[in-house]
Scaffold this motif. Structure first.
Motif, PDB file in Angstrom:
ATOM      1  N   UNK A   4      18.137 -37.759 -27.310  1.00  0.00           N
ATOM      2  CA  UNK A   4      19.866 -37.187 -27.433  1.00  0.00           C
ATOM      3  C   UNK A   4      20.538 -38.334 -26.815  1.00  0.00           C
ATOM      4  N   UNK A   5      21.490 -38.756 -27.497  1.00  0.00           N
ATOM      5  CA  UNK A   5      22.495 -39.578 -27.177  1.00  0.00           C
ATOM      6  C   UNK A   5      23.427 -38.914 -26.358  1.00  0.00           C
ATOM      7  N   UNK A   6      24.079 -39.803 -25.278  1.00  0.00           N
ATOM      8  CA  UNK A   6      24.881 -39.232 -24.218  1.00  0.00           C
ATOM      9  C   UNK A   6      26.264 -38.149 -25.243  1.00  0.00           C
ATOM     10  N   UNK A   7      26.641 -38.741 -26.212  1.00  0.00           N
ATOM     11  CA  UNK A   7      27.774 -38.132 -26.780  1.00  0.00           C
ATOM     12  C   UNK A   7      27.272 -37.094 -27.764  1.00  0.00           C
ATOM     13  N   UNK A   8      25.875 -36.649 -27.919  1.00  0.00           N
ATOM     14  CA  UNK A   8      25.394 -35.875 -28.950  1.00  0.00           C
ATOM     15  C   UNK A   8      25.127 -34.449 -28.222  1.00  0.00           C
ATOM     16  N   UNK A   9      25.374 -33.477 -28.574  1.00  0.00           N
ATOM     17  CA  UNK A   9      25.060 -31.975 -27.933  1.00  0.00           C
ATOM     18  C   UNK A   9      23.473 -31.650 -28.377  1.00  0.00           C
ATOM     19  N   UNK A  10      23.297 -32.170 -29.760  1.00  0.00           N
ATOM     20  CA  UNK A  10      21.863 -31.761 -29.962  1.00  0.00           C
ATOM     21  C   UNK A  10      20.751 -32.510 -29.693  1.00  0.00           C
ATOM     22  N   UNK A  11      19.459 -32.125 -29.789  1.00  0.00           N
ATOM     23  CA  UNK A  11      18.235 -32.848 -29.418  1.00  0.00           C
ATOM     24  C   UNK A  11      17.879 -33.487 -30.602  1.00  0.00           C
ATOM     25  N   UNK A  12      17.292 -34.616 -30.926  1.00  0.00           N
ATOM     26  CA  UNK A  12      16.810 -35.393 -31.753  1.00  0.00           C
ATOM     27  C   UNK A  12      15.137 -35.252 -31.738  1.00  0.00           C
ATOM     28  N   UNK A  13      14.446 -34.488 -32.445  1.00  0.00           N
ATOM     29  CA  UNK A  13      13.119 -34.264 -32.428  1.00  0.00           C
ATOM     30  C   UNK A  13      12.254 -35.287 -33.452  1.00  0.00           C
ATOM     31  N   UNK A  14      11.417 -35.935 -33.080  1.00  0.00           N
ATOM     32  CA  UNK A  14      10.964 -37.095 -33.783  1.00  0.00           C
ATOM     33  C   UNK A  14       9.379 -36.441 -34.083  1.00  0.00           C
ATOM     34  N   UNK A  15       9.379 -36.392 -35.487  1.00  0.00           N
ATOM     35  CA  UNK A  15       7.984 -35.685 -36.064  1.00  0.00           C
ATOM     36  C   UNK A  15       7.089 -36.690 -36.818  1.00  0.00           C
ATOM     37  N   UNK A  16       6.108 -36.405 -36.925  1.00  0.00           N
ATOM     38  CA  UNK A  16       4.958 -37.170 -37.993  1.00  0.00           C
ATOM     39  C   UNK A  16       3.998 -36.084 -38.494  1.00  0.00           C
ATOM     40  N   UNK A  17       4.070 -35.773 -39.781  1.00  0.00           N
ATOM     41  CA  UNK A  17       2.814 -34.973 -40.300  1.00  0.00           C
ATOM     42  C   UNK A  17       3.088 -35.161 -41.884  1.00  0.00           C
ATOM     43  N   UNK A  18       2.173 -34.569 -42.593  1.00  0.00           N
ATOM     44  CA  UNK A  18       2.059 -34.873 -43.977  1.00  0.00           C
ATOM     45  C   UNK A  18       3.232 -34.123 -44.797  1.00  0.00           C
ATOM     46  N   UNK A  19       3.595 -33.053 -44.223  1.00  0.00           N
ATOM     47  CA  UNK A  19       4.707 -32.372 -45.047  1.00  0.00           C
ATOM     48  C   UNK A  19       5.857 -32.168 -44.265  1.00  0.00           C
ATOM     49  N   UNK A  20       6.364 -33.011 -43.124  1.00  0.00           N
ATOM     50  CA  UNK A  20       7.305 -32.834 -42.302  1.00  0.00           C
ATOM     51  C   UNK A  20       8.250 -33.767 -42.416  1.00  0.00           C
ATOM     52  N   UNK A  21       9.618 -33.363 -42.331  1.00  0.00           N
ATOM     53  CA  UNK A  21      10.830 -34.596 -42.186  1.00  0.00           C
ATOM     54  C   UNK A  21      10.292 -35.510 -41.095  1.00  0.00           C
ATOM     55  N   UNK A  22      10.910 -36.658 -40.993  1.00  0.00           N
ATOM     56  CA  UNK A  22      10.934 -37.577 -39.821  1.00  0.00           C
ATOM     57  C   UNK A  22      11.606 -37.079 -38.548  1.00  0.00           C
ATOM     58  N   UNK A  23      12.637 -36.309 -38.616  1.00  0.00           N
ATOM     59  CA  UNK A  23      13.357 -35.967 -37.577  1.00  0.00           C
ATOM     60  C   UNK A  23      13.932 -34.426 -37.953  1.00  0.00           C
ATOM     61  N   UNK A  24      14.343 -33.671 -36.859  1.00  0.00           N
ATOM     62  CA  UNK A  24      15.031 -32.710 -37.073  1.00  0.00           C
ATOM     63  C   UNK A  24      15.889 -32.601 -35.869  1.00  0.00           C
ATOM     64  N   UNK A  25      17.214 -31.793 -35.898  1.00  0.00           N
ATOM     65  CA  UNK A  25      18.020 -31.578 -34.658  1.00  0.00           C
ATOM     66  C   UNK A  25      18.019 -30.196 -34.112  1.00  0.00           C
ATOM     67  N   UNK A  26      18.109 -29.842 -32.910  1.00  0.00           N
ATOM     68  CA  UNK A  26      18.013 -28.549 -32.309  1.00  0.00           C
ATOM     69  C   UNK A  26      18.979 -28.694 -31.071  1.00  0.00           C
ATOM     70  N   UNK A  27      19.609 -27.484 -31.213  1.00  0.00           N
ATOM     71  CA  UNK A  27      20.476 -27.397 -29.941  1.00  0.00           C
ATOM     72  C   UNK A  27      19.732 -26.995 -28.762  1.00  0.00           C
ATOM     73  N   UNK A  28      18.554 -26.108 -28.825  1.00  0.00           N
ATOM     74  CA  UNK A  28      17.831 -25.732 -27.650  1.00  0.00           C
ATOM     75  C   UNK A  28      16.225 -26.095 -28.006  1.00  0.00           C
TER      76      UNK A  28
END
Length: 475
Positions: A88-112
């Motif tokens: 999470x960047x200091x200026x960002x309210x959301x968390x950046x979740x980094x993923x690795x899987x055959x059918x997953x996006x590389x990232x998603x964002x989540x508030x919690x």
């Protein structure tokens, strides 16, 4: 475009499933991320979809029901997906979740975030523990429960905790000859004081009695106050030597017994999986009765970092029922913070859930008191025994680092490279910490003073080409 969710639940075991279901039922936009092919975790592990079972156990049936609830709700589900980083960047309210899987996006964002990463077998080093054919209880149960595969024909089961009963019963049911079940702790007479409390956990007593009955029918001796001393063999385990241990877990000379085996299964209780919590920077506390290092949380399961909730065995060993209740409580808190649930309604829910949680926590106290691995088990290892498998660091090298002035696990890491391999200390932290405490006994060292490893992304080994592509996607 990176998709944003109000809640990301990481881990689809009992805690994660319950958290995702509770949040989704409150209309929270939820994503459930899990590394296994199917939801359920270790406890509710399901057969592959291509398998057909002639019968299912009560636990498997309960798991099927929970997974059906997940599938009936508008929850985004990602299976076979690793969470390798959270940023999470200091200026960002959301968390950046980094993923690795055959059918997953590389990232998603989540508030919690609700982290429900579970626990793993506490590894204890002994001579020969790196031989092929020496595996953990968790590995054995995955093979037995999800693949119906017996990993050997003649086995020794050793460690501490009720998981020994489960894996032994599953082995016997699969036709494996279990030569002995060695529980390193002495359950009696200390366990008698917990008898009244266990009367309120009849289902656990029933489950344990079922496993014991199978073990007795299989004629497998169940020994308390015994442990493996060493495993022997050339290219595979061929022989196991067991020994009586004293109350501190140290071997008692002259009590050794030897068994020809092709399988040794070890499980010295469980260690909370705190990798993601450490990576984010959550405050931890050392509580050996709960499995070691665990995150500090408030009554709603929120960690020291706002918006990060940690539930289940990854926050302290407590069992499936405890995990599910914690998942409900955390998801209720998220439902309030996202505006989907009135705080007065949430207060009523807490009033209903927390007495149940308190009852389950009593079982956690019992578990920790009876089945925490003893400090003296580190003396099963010799100076030539490898403690850090990734970097091939021996007990003798740890002792040398301490003699050079190292007093914390971080200082030992800098000198020896322990904890710098692929697992980032997951397999060696307990033994390395115990070795330092043992070497500094005259200084009254403790695991808390010795400290824990730090964790950095990626949490799991990943292909370099994937990491390069993931970096480009965020630029």
């Amino acid at each position: 475009m990176i998709e944003t969710y109000e809640l990301a639940v990481i881990g689809a075991g009992p805690a994660g499933i319950q958290a995702a279901v509770t949040a989704s039922e409150n209309s929270v936009k939820t994503i459930l991320i899990d590394s296994y092919p199917q939801a359920g975790g270790q406890y509710f592990m399901q057969l592959p979809l291509s398998f057909k079972a002639n019968s299912v156990t009560d636990i498997e049936s309960e798991g099927i029901g929970l997974v059906s609830r997940v599938n009936s709700l508008p929850i985004t589900k990602l299976q076979k997906t690793l969470t390798w980083g959270i940023f999470r960047e200091e200026t960002d309210q959301d968390w950046l979740v980094a993923l690795y899987g055959p059918d997953s996006p590389k990232y998603i964002r989540a508030q919690n975030l609700i982290i429900a990463s579970g626990a793993y077998d506490t590894p204890i080093a002994f001579s020969g523990w790196t031989l092929p054919g020496v595996i953990t209880c968790g590995a054995a149960l995955i093979l037995l429960k999800s693949q119906r595969f017996a990993p050997g024909t003649r086995a020794l089961v050793t460690g501490t905790g009720p998981l020994l009963l489960s894996v032994s019963a599953h082995l016997i049911a699969a036709g494996v000859d279990v030569v002995s079940v060695c529980e390193s702790n002495r359950i009696l007479p200390g366990g008698i004081k917990y008898a009244p409390a266990m009367l309120g956990h009849g289902h656990r007593l029933k489950e344990g009695a079922k496993y014991l009955r199978t073990i007795l029918q299989g004629k497998a001796p169940y020994k308390t106050g015994w442990s493996i001393l060493k495993a022997c063999g050339q290219n595979h385990v061929e022989e196991a030597v067991i020994t009586k241990v004293d109350k501190k877990g140290k071997p008692i000379a002259g009590t050794q017994k030897c068994f020809p085996v092709d399988l040794v299964i070890t499980g010295y209780s469980l260690t909370p999986n705190t990798g993601l919590a450490r990576m984010i920077g959550c405050e931890l506390d050392y509580q050996p009765e709960k499995g070691g290092w665990i995150p500090v949380r408030n009554n709603e399961m929120e960690s020291s970092i706002p918006g990060i909730y940690i539930v289940g065995d990854g926050a302290g060993i407590g069992g499936a029922e405890n995990s599910q209740l914690e998942g409900q409580i955390a998801a209720t808190a998220v439902s309030v913070s996202t505006g989907h649930l009135d705080s007065k309604i949430a207060k009523t829910k807490y009033t209903q859930l927390k007495p149940k949680l308190s009852k389950q926590q009593q079982f956690g106290v019992l578990y920790g008191d009876l089945f925490s691995p003893q400090q003296g088990l580190i003396t099963l290892a010799t100076d030539q025994t490898i403690l850090c498998r990734c970097e091939e660091v021996t007990l003798g090298e740890i002792k040398t680092a301490v003699s050079m002035g190292a007093r914390t696990i971080g200082e030992v890491k800098m000198i020896t490279r322990t904890g710098m391999g692929n697992c980032q200390g997951r397999m060696c932290e307990h033994s390395v910490s115990a070795a330092i405490v043992e070497a500094l006994a005259s200084e009254l060292a403790t695991h808390k003073l010795v400290g824990h490893y730090s964790i950095r992304p990626p949490l799991h080994p990943l292909p370099q080409c994937f990491l390069a592509e993931a970096q480009l996607e965020t630029e």
